[in-house]
Design an enzyme around this catalytic site. Structure first.
Site, PDB file in Angstrom:
ATOM      1  N   ASP A  40       0.858  -1.191   0.000  1.00  0.00           N
ATOM      2  CA  ASP A  40       0.000   0.000   0.000  1.00  0.00           C
ATOM      3  C   ASP A  40       0.894   1.240   0.000  1.00  0.00           C
ATOM      4  O   ASP A  40       1.835   1.339   0.789  1.00  0.00           O
ATOM      5  CB  ASP A  40      -0.915  -0.006   1.230  1.00  0.00           C
ATOM      6  CG  ASP A  40      -2.014   1.044   1.140  1.00  0.00           C
ATOM      7  OD1 ASP A  40      -1.695   2.226   0.918  1.00  0.00           O
ATOM      8  OD2 ASP A  40      -3.187   0.674   1.280  1.00  0.00           O
ATOM      9  N   GLN A 103     -14.277   3.301   1.566  1.00  0.00           N
ATOM     10  CA  GLN A 103     -13.618   2.757   0.371  1.00  0.00           C
ATOM     11  C   GLN A 103     -13.285   3.894  -0.593  1.00  0.00           C
ATOM     12  O   GLN A 103     -14.130   4.763  -0.851  1.00  0.00           O
ATOM     13  CB  GLN A 103     -14.530   1.739  -0.335  1.00  0.00           C
ATOM     14  CG  GLN A 103     -13.864   1.044  -1.519  1.00  0.00           C
ATOM     15  CD  GLN A 103     -14.761  -0.021  -2.177  1.00  0.00           C
ATOM     16  OE1 GLN A 103     -15.923  -0.188  -1.795  1.00  0.00           O
ATOM     17  NE2 GLN A 103     -14.218  -0.732  -3.145  1.00  0.00           N
ATOM     18  N   HIS A 109     -10.579  -5.081  -2.648  1.00  0.00           N
ATOM     19  CA  HIS A 109      -9.240  -5.370  -2.114  1.00  0.00           C
ATOM     20  C   HIS A 109      -9.294  -5.606  -0.612  1.00  0.00           C
ATOM     21  O   HIS A 109     -10.124  -5.024   0.089  1.00  0.00           O
ATOM     22  CB  HIS A 109      -8.270  -4.227  -2.422  1.00  0.00           C
ATOM     23  CG  HIS A 109      -8.778  -2.884  -2.003  1.00  0.00           C
ATOM     24  ND1 HIS A 109      -9.679  -2.167  -2.758  1.00  0.00           N
ATOM     25  CD2 HIS A 109      -8.526  -2.128  -0.911  1.00  0.00           C
ATOM     26  CE1 HIS A 109      -9.955  -1.030  -2.156  1.00  0.00           C
ATOM     27  NE2 HIS A 109      -9.276  -0.986  -1.018  1.00  0.00           N
TER      28      HIS A 109
END
Ligand code: 5GP
Length: 146
Positions: A40, A103, A109
């Protein structure tokens, strides 16, 4: 009534779709025929990994069973490697459905974050150092591929 707009149609130009198409760079941790895992870029803790299916799913509602199973199996691999690399037993598995939930990227994901719920940093705020992400991805991949 909620004023939050919901995204229901899959957008082929979302950032994770671009990664799957090879259009933008990322620090890969693992890949197989149904899933991709990468660091990330704005981690909530050191070692924050995202796992995505190679299926056009906006959120959990769209996810096909075979991809759901594949994502979970990849999550297990990543989590075991995170425990070794980051010397943390606690790995948070998080997944947000809809903008109201927070989100921001509308390709399904799973977040895997070496942390505790009591010390979790803010979501998608601070950019990580790219060299550190590359090093972490390499360390995780080395364990998964050993
Ligand atoms: P969501 O808010 O949809 O649950 O999570 C999206 C995640 O994607 C966030 O944690 C955010 O930091 C991450 N992210 C956003 N843009 C990029 C990007 O370009 N590259 C990578 N590797 N991660 C991204």
């Amino acid at each position: 009534m909620s004023q939050v707009s919901q995204q229901t149609a899959y957008d082929d130009n979302n950032i994770f779709a671009k990664m799957l198409n090879g259009d933008i760079p990322y620090h890969k941790v693992y890949e197989d025929d149904k899933t991709l895992a990468f660091m990330d870029i704005m981690p909530q803790a050191e070692g924050h990994v995202l796992v995505i299916p190679k299926q056009k799913a906006v959120d959990l509602a769209d996810l096909e069973p075979e991809y759901a199973a594949a994502v979970l199996m990849t999550c297990k691999k990543i989590m075991q490697a995170q425990r070794q690399v980051f010397k943390r037993e606690g790995i948070i598995q998080m997944q947000l459905n809809g903008s109201e939930a927070g989100q921001t990227v509308f390709h399904y994901h799973v977040h895997l974050i070496p942390s505790s719920i009591h010390e979790l940093g803010k979501h998608a705020i601070k950019m990580a150092n790219q060299d550190e992400l590359a090093e972490q991805a390499q360390q995780l991949a080395a364990i998964i591929n050993a």
